[in-house]
Design a protein around this motif. Structure first.
Motif, PDB file in Angstrom:
ATOM      1  N   ALA A   3       0.847  -1.194   0.000  1.00 43.98           N
ATOM      2  CA  ALA A   3       0.000   0.000   0.000  1.00 43.98           C
ATOM      3  C   ALA A   3       0.876   1.235   0.000  1.00 43.98           C
ATOM      4  O   ALA A   3       2.025   1.219   0.463  1.00 43.98           O
ATOM      5  CB  ALA A   3      -0.926   0.002   1.209  1.00 43.98           C
ATOM      6  N   GLY A   5       0.610   5.911  -0.322  1.00 45.25           N
ATOM      7  CA  GLY A   5      -0.128   7.140  -0.526  1.00 45.25           C
ATOM      8  C   GLY A   5       0.489   7.878  -1.688  1.00 45.25           C
ATOM      9  O   GLY A   5       1.719   7.917  -1.826  1.00 45.25           O
ATOM     10  N   VAL A 118      -3.893   5.212  -1.511  1.00 42.80           N
ATOM     11  CA  VAL A 118      -4.718   6.333  -1.062  1.00 42.80           C
ATOM     12  C   VAL A 118      -4.268   7.523  -1.901  1.00 42.80           C
ATOM     13  O   VAL A 118      -3.128   7.979  -1.802  1.00 42.80           O
ATOM     14  CB  VAL A 118      -4.554   6.611   0.435  1.00 42.80           C
ATOM     15  CG1 VAL A 118      -5.362   7.848   0.828  1.00 42.80           C
ATOM     16  CG2 VAL A 118      -5.001   5.412   1.254  1.00 42.80           C
ATOM     17  N   ALA A 413      -2.681   5.363   4.323  1.00 42.50           N
ATOM     18  CA  ALA A 413      -2.650   4.037   3.713  1.00 42.50           C
ATOM     19  C   ALA A 413      -2.406   2.938   4.728  1.00 42.50           C
ATOM     20  O   ALA A 413      -2.674   1.758   4.455  1.00 42.50           O
ATOM     21  CB  ALA A 413      -1.574   3.990   2.628  1.00 42.50           C
TER      22      ALA A 413
END
Length: 416
Positions: A3, A5, A118, A413
């Motif tokens: 993950a 951002g 994100v 995130a």
């Protein structure tokens, strides 16, 4: 599933890990954490360049298509696609190209290209609700094309707030102002240790708003205030077929000079004919030559780099000189900070009105404990002064002007 951002900006893009670390995705650039949001399509080869290499390639050979500020067109229904080297590129394709390159550059740091993101977005892409929805839909589609399979959005001032919150030892009511290249976003939000672990922070947002004022418009005011006369503003030219009839340079031509990427839209045949007529008969021939070369030699990007450099200098100096020597353009223009602030007065007034409007709508939330400024234009002394005069020097805080949003997106995130 890795993950991250991702802050896709008008000028720069940055990507961060869930611990807030902003990744060095642009090695060799002055700040390797910033990936320039630009694309260059050379005419003489099939390669497509992005980021800092796109700028270097363009400056070597600027006869191809150089695309910047594509984010600023996401909300525009009239800009659906463009033709480049015989191919139709949707705006989603152009954005996806940048997002894919950034995702690939992050892969060595994330154990493979991240799939979950994100993604930052302005508080308002546009005050028109339909245009705002269109912009987010396009950005989501671009992220999907780029290879992201799990996509969440977070407005950029909230992301900046999460970056600021990481250093707090007590709860605060904070006004966050995020100054981008294309927009300024403001959010009033409750932050602090008691709220830091909550995965859903929507309840902490007291209010938010946005306005289409950013670094690009401050650059445009320098162009309007100091440089347009050097390119023929106020001059006249002789109309063919009339011995004594003269016309002023059309306003639509001058207005396109306020944004370098708009200049390419006035290179069509009719404008070229007008520029050639001005070369023949302008009452200011040197200015007519400068205008012709600026437009027809595609020198707008180079000029606006010089303008931006002067703007940055004026953040720490009382006076700077804009030096630009290209073709028949010879500029050596001294600019004082006072002149820059006078040129930017309408923008500062609008920022003040937007800020006060948000505070009025949020009346009753309590006293603002701190004001957190981030983004490039937060470094302009007049912008900072707008907030210190309103809230006091001790309450106005800053952090990394260019990566705070990415850091906050990365932290968000962590709960994806």
């Amino acid at each position: 599933m890795a993950a991250c951002g991702l802050d896709f900006g008008t000028s720069n893009t940055a990507i961060a890990l869930p611990d807030g670390t902003v990744l060095p995705i642009s090695p060799g650039y002055s700040d390797p954490r910033l990936y320039r949001s630009v694309i260059f399509f050379p005419e003489d080869e099939r390669e497509v360049y992005t980021g800092a290499p796109a700028i270097a390639r363009y400056l070597d050979d600027h006869t191809g298509r150089f695309i910047q500020s594509v984010k600023s067109f996401l909300h525009s229904a009239s800009f659906r696609a463009t033709q480049i080297r015989g191919r139709t590129w949707l705006i989603e394709d152009l954005v996806a190209l940048l997002l894919r390159r950034v995702r690939e550059a992050a892969a060595p740091h994330t154990g493979g290209a991240p799939e979950s993101v994100v993604l930052g977005r302005p508080a308002l892409f546009s005050p028109d609700p339909e245009a705002d929805v269109l912009a987010e839909q396009r950005l989501r589609k671009a992220a999907e094309i780029a290879g992201f399979t799990h996509i969440q959005f977070l407005i950029e001032p909230i992301a900046a707030a999460l970056s600021y919150e990481a250093q707090l030892t007590r709860d605060e009511l904070v006004l966050v102002a995020d100054f981008g290249a294309g927009t300024t976003d403001l959010t009033l939000m409750r932050l602090g240790p008691s709220r830091r672990g909550n995965p859903d922070r929507r309840a902490d947002v007291v209010g938010s708003t946005g306005v289409r004022i950013g670094g690009d418009r401050f650059d445009a005011e320098i162009m309007r205030y100091k440089l347009l006369p050097r390119f023929g503003a106020g001059s006249t030219y002789k109309v063919r077929g009339f011995s004594d009839k003269r016309l002023a340079v059309p306003q639509h031509v001058m207005s396109k000079l306020l944004s370098w990427h708009e200049m390419s839209f006035i290179r069509e045949k009719s404008t070229q004919e007008l520029l050639e007529l001005m070369l023949e008969s302008s009452d200011k021939p040197a200015e007519a030559e400068a205008l012709y070369d600026l437009v027809m030699d595609n020198l707008g990007y180079r000029l606006f780099r010089a303008i931006e450099a002067v703007k940055v200098q004026l953040s720490s100096q009382e006076e700077a000189t804009l030096d630009f020597e290209e073709a028949r353009i010879h500029l050596h223009e001294p600019i004082t900070r006072a002149e820059f602030e006078e040129a930017s007065a309408s923008l500062l007034t609008e920022l003040r009105q937007v800020t006060e409007g948000l505070l009025e709508r949020c009346a009753g939330a309590g006293e603002v404990d701190a004001v957190f400024l981030t983004g490039g234009s937060s470094q302009i002394p007049a912008v900072r002064r707008l907030y210190t005069e309103r809230f006091g020097e001790e309450r106005v805080k800053t952090k990394d002007a260019f990566t705070s949003v990415a850091e906050g997106l990365g932290r968000a995130a962590a709960s994806v």
